[in-house]
Scaffold this active site. Structure first.
Site, PDB file in Angstrom:
ATOM      1  N   HIS A 197      -3.656  -9.469  47.027  1.00  0.00           N
ATOM      2  CA  HIS A 197      -3.455  -8.092  46.592  1.00  0.00           C
ATOM      3  C   HIS A 197      -2.628  -7.283  47.575  1.00  0.00           C
ATOM      4  CE1 HIS A 197      -6.526  -9.272  43.689  1.00  0.00           C
ATOM      5  NE2 HIS A 197      -5.792  -8.508  42.916  1.00  0.00           N
TER       6      HIS A 197
ATOM      7  N   ARG B 231      -3.408  -1.195  37.492  1.00  0.00           N
ATOM      8  CA  ARG B 231      -4.572  -1.685  38.255  1.00  0.00           C
ATOM      9  C   ARG B 231      -5.353  -0.477  38.781  1.00  0.00           C
ATOM     10  NH1 ARG B 231      -0.627  -5.941  40.075  1.00  0.00           N
ATOM     11  NH2 ARG B 231      -1.630  -7.962  39.803  1.00  0.00           N
TER      12      ARG B 231
ATOM     13  N   ARG C 267      -6.013  -1.356  32.939  1.00  0.00           N
ATOM     14  CA  ARG C 267      -7.019  -2.381  33.227  1.00  0.00           C
ATOM     15  C   ARG C 267      -8.221  -1.675  33.854  1.00  0.00           C
ATOM     16  NH1 ARG C 267      -6.490  -7.076  36.968  1.00  0.00           N
ATOM     17  NH2 ARG C 267      -6.106  -5.647  38.665  1.00  0.00           N
TER      18      ARG C 267
ATOM     19  N   GLU D 197      -7.925 -14.848  32.696  1.00  0.00           N
ATOM     20  CA  GLU D 197      -7.804 -15.187  34.119  1.00  0.00           C
ATOM     21  C   GLU D 197      -8.688 -16.376  34.476  1.00  0.00           C
ATOM     22  OE1 GLU D 197      -7.073 -11.429  36.555  1.00  0.00           O
ATOM     23  OE2 GLU D 197      -8.754 -10.850  35.281  1.00  0.00           O
TER      24      GLU D 197
ATOM     25  N   ASN E 137      -2.331 -14.962  38.364  1.00  0.00           N
ATOM     26  CA  ASN E 137      -2.785 -15.090  39.764  1.00  0.00           C
ATOM     27  C   ASN E 137      -4.180 -15.689  39.802  1.00  0.00           C
ATOM     28  OD1 ASN E 137      -0.456 -13.601  40.166  1.00  0.00           O
ATOM     29  ND2 ASN E 137      -1.554 -11.659  40.315  1.00  0.00           N
ATOM     30  N   ASP E 138      -5.068 -15.075  39.027  1.00  0.00           N
ATOM     31  CA  ASP E 138      -6.429 -15.607  39.017  1.00  0.00           C
ATOM     32  C   ASP E 138      -6.538 -16.863  38.164  1.00  0.00           C
ATOM     33  OD1 ASP E 138      -8.137 -14.145  40.744  1.00  0.00           O
ATOM     34  OD2 ASP E 138      -7.802 -12.391  39.498  1.00  0.00           O
TER      35      ASP E 138
ATOM     36  N   ARG F 115      -6.502 -17.834  46.114  1.00  0.00           N
ATOM     37  CA  ARG F 115      -5.172 -17.229  45.965  1.00  0.00           C
ATOM     38  C   ARG F 115      -4.656 -16.619  47.261  1.00  0.00           C
ATOM     39  NH1 ARG F 115      -6.070 -12.282  41.816  1.00  0.00           N
ATOM     40  NH2 ARG F 115      -4.243 -11.340  42.756  1.00  0.00           N
TER      41      ARG F 115
ATOM     42  N   CYS G 244       0.871 -10.844  32.856  1.00  0.00           N
ATOM     43  CA  CYS G 244       0.959  -9.721  33.802  1.00  0.00           C
ATOM     44  C   CYS G 244       0.693 -10.159  35.237  1.00  0.00           C
ATOM     45  CB  CYS G 244       0.014  -8.590  33.408  1.00  0.00           C
ATOM     46  SG  CYS G 244      -1.712  -9.048  33.567  1.00  0.00           S
TER      47      CYS G 244
HETATM   48  C1  PEP Z   1      -3.952 -11.687  37.896  1.00  0.00           C
HETATM   49  O1  PEP Z   1      -5.001 -12.190  38.319  1.00  0.00           O
HETATM   50  O2  PEP Z   1      -2.936 -12.360  37.611  1.00  0.00           O
HETATM   51  C2  PEP Z   1      -3.855 -10.234  37.720  1.00  0.00           C
HETATM   52  C3  PEP Z   1      -2.814  -9.698  37.120  1.00  0.00           C
HETATM   53  O3  PEP Z   1      -4.849  -9.468  38.249  1.00  0.00           O
HETATM   54  P1  PEP Z   1      -4.982  -9.222  39.837  1.00  0.00           P
HETATM   55  O4  PEP Z   1      -3.789  -9.830  40.505  1.00  0.00           O
HETATM   56  O5  PEP Z   1      -5.065  -7.758  40.049  1.00  0.00           O
HETATM   57  O6  PEP Z   1      -6.255  -9.920  40.169  1.00  0.00           O
HETATM   58 MG    MG Z   2      -6.783 -10.973  38.424  1.00  0.00          MG
END
Ligand code: PEP
Ligand code: MG
Length: 564
Positions: free
Chosen positions: A221, A319, A353, A442, A465-466, A476, A513
């Site tokens: 993040h 976010r 979100r 996710e 990402n998740d 991650r 996203c």
């Molecule tokens: C993700 O997990 O891809 C996502 C968009 O949410 P975040 O990166 O805020 O966990």
């Molecule tokens: Mg995420």
């Protein structure tokens, strides 16, 4: 992607104790470029908390007491200066103010008042009279105050953790060590740190022109926040914290290269090329289209109104937790309405979100208990299991902000795992008049049942990402696992394809996203898999738009078939 953590210069030995590594002049370090753009300037390192030395025999109590007072005065003055800088950044009006800079000024002022508290000083002086040296007297006084505040409960107890930060600052000042926390030198600089928390990154002033960290991963993040602000950033850069403060370096947030010991001409050249590239990208405009006109919505990922930029077709991921990272108390309904309305008023369609707290994004006001495996525990929508009122208030606030601004507000939940969770979320959102309700994908379980999720909600948004983290069982934030977290992994692409197929069958949109959506080379593949929108940091939009316009939909499908 550059090979992480490998200094490019052969034969470079380890640095001498405390040496500025002057021998690295003209050399390069390499890490992972996570936020494009180039910058050059002097390094300032974020110092770690000081370690208390062994207690000393006190020969001159008056000198120790004077050292205590001097340390507290210096901490107070430093915090006041930082508060003034943060207030100045807020008033910048150039769209570059950091998220929450006004809150940052207030918080820093409040901390300065605590450091200046006469009771604290008297406590430390009394500890000196009891025979402690200055650093230990400060330690004892802060610890005592912390315990007193904690015992009072309520809001004051929530401030107790601040005293640890102040204690570290006071002890560092007393020992003549660099002040821990984000530096505020009063001039532009490149922030270098072992690692940064999302809260650190959200609170950076505009004097930071780039970030380089020794640790961290591409989808952490901290990297995401840097990208949202258009701040060049490199993570997993081995050796960077060994550079001395003041060393002039260049940072390339695309390639991950860090040049060390630059001449004035080289600095000017880096800045010029960055300016030109930003101007070139800023001139790109228009909706997302393949070469044969197939529309693909190009949307923005934002953490606050400060991340909004022209040139996209709406916001695909707001976010909301980024607004409240440093809050000790839950933001009120009214405060949330104001924050959401600020974004809604400036962007046409916004996918909000709901709060995604947990793991590397702790929200202190939630008071979640520590867990042995936080990424697998109470996070995202799962927070609702223990604190349902938080989601209720947030949905009320989103609905009210949408009503007040007339915005096209969509709402989605993070970390949805089962169709039942999606149904429960949709019911509560629709009960408030929110008509476009979605689920993030996710977790592999959600991707595998994408059709059943779509029976409950109006759209899906894939958080790659998740989804990578949970599909590959790879943290991650882990700099050594970047190959597993690579969005080109066929297993990830197959899950994305399953979601897109379900979307096509249901006639409902399925977007991406996660950070993968901002990779221009991957964009045609995602479109070929059937994804209907791509949401990314503003800096990525022009190059994704350019790349998509080079391929017909059929070519995108062929690329997707090759990749999966
Ligand atoms: C993700 O997990 O891809 C996502 C968009 O949410 P975040 O990166 O805020 O966990
Ligand atoms: Mg995420």
């Amino acid at each position: 992607m550059a090979d992480p953590g490998r200094p490019v210069v052969p034969g470079e030995g380890p640095p001498d104790e405390g040496s500025p590594r002057a021998g690295l002049a003209g050399a390069e370090l390499a890490g992972l470029g996570v936020s494009q753009g180039r910058a050059a300037g002097p390094v300032i390192r974020m110092a770690p908390p000081p370690v208390l030395p062994s207690p000393r025999q006190v020969a001159d109590p008056a000198a120790e007491a004077a050292a205590v007072v001097k340390a507290l005065e210096s901490v107070t003055a430093d915090l006041r200066q930082r508060a003034a800088n943060a207030a100045r950044d807020t008033g910048g009006g150039d769209g570059t103010a950091s998220a929450g800079a006004d809150d940052a000024a207030e918080i820093l002022d409040a901390l300065a008042m605590i450091a200046d508290d006469p009771m604290l000083r008297e406590d430390a002086e009394a500890a000196v009279r009891d025979g402690l040296d200055a650093p230990h007297a400060l330690d004892a006084a802060f610890t005592h105050h912390r315990e007193t505040l904690a015992a009072l409960g309520g809001y004051l107890a929530e401030r107790a953790a601040d005293l640890d930060d102040l204690k570290h600052r006071a002890i560092a000042a007393c020992l003549g060590l660099p002040m821990p926390g984000i530096p505020a030198p009063g001039h532009p600089y490149i922030l270098v740190a072992e690692d940064l928390s999302p809260a650190d990154t959200a609170g950076l002033g505009t004097d930071v022109v780039a970030l380089v960290t020794e640790k961290g991963g591409p989808t952490s993040h901290t990297a995401i926040l840097a990208r949202g602000r258009g701040l060049p950033a490199v993570v997993a850069c081995a050796g960077i914290t060994a550079l001395a403060d003041g060393t002039v370096i260049s940072v390339d947030g695309k390639t991950g290269q860090v040049g060390v010991g630059l001449t004035d001409e080289a600095v000017a050249e880096v800045r010029r090329s960055d300016r030109e590239e930003r101007e070139r990208l800023a001139n790109s405009s228009g909706p997302g289209r393949t070469a044969d006109g197939h529309p693909v919505k190009l949307l923005l990922n934002i953490g606050s109104a400060a991340d909004l930029r022209p040139g996209a077709e709406g916001v695909g991921l707001f976010r909301t937790e980024f607004l409240f990272l440093d809050r000790k108390r839950e933001p009120s309904f009214e405060e949330q309405v104001a924050a959401y309305a600020e974004v809604f008023a400036r962007a046409g369609t916004v996918v909000v979100r709901t709060l995604d707290a947990g793991t590397d994004k702790p929200l202190p006001f939630l008071g979640l208990l520590p867990e042995p495996n936080p990424a697998l525990g109470i996070r995202g929508l799962r927070v609702d299991r223990v604190l349902p009122a938080v989601l209720d208030t947030q949905l009320d606030a989103i609905a009210e902000a949408a009503r007040a601004t007339g915005a096209d507000a969509w709402v989605m939940a993070p970390m949805v795992t089962t169709p039942a969770e999606a149904a429960g979320f949709a019911r509560r959102a629709r009960a408030r008049g929110l008509t476009r309700v979605g689920a993030m994908v996710e977790v592999p379980a959600a991707a595998l049942l994408a059709d059943r999720l779509l029976a409950e909600v109006d759209f899906l948004s894939i958080g790659t990402n998740d989804l990578s983290q949970y599909t590959f069982a790879a943290d991650r934030q882990h700099p050594g696992l970047a190959d597993l977290l690579d969005p080109w992994q066929p297993a990830l692409l197959k899950l994305i394809a399953a979601c897109a197929d379900a979307g096509r069958a249901a006639g409902k949109p399925v977007g991406v996203c996660g950070e993968a959506a901002g990779d221009p080379r991957l964009a045609p593949v995602l479109v070929g898999l059937g994804v209907t929108s791509l949401s990314m940091a503003a800096v990525c939009v022009p190059s994704v738009r350019e790349e998509l316009s080079q391929h017909t939909l059929e070519e995108c499908r062929e690329l997707a078939a090759l990749a999966r």
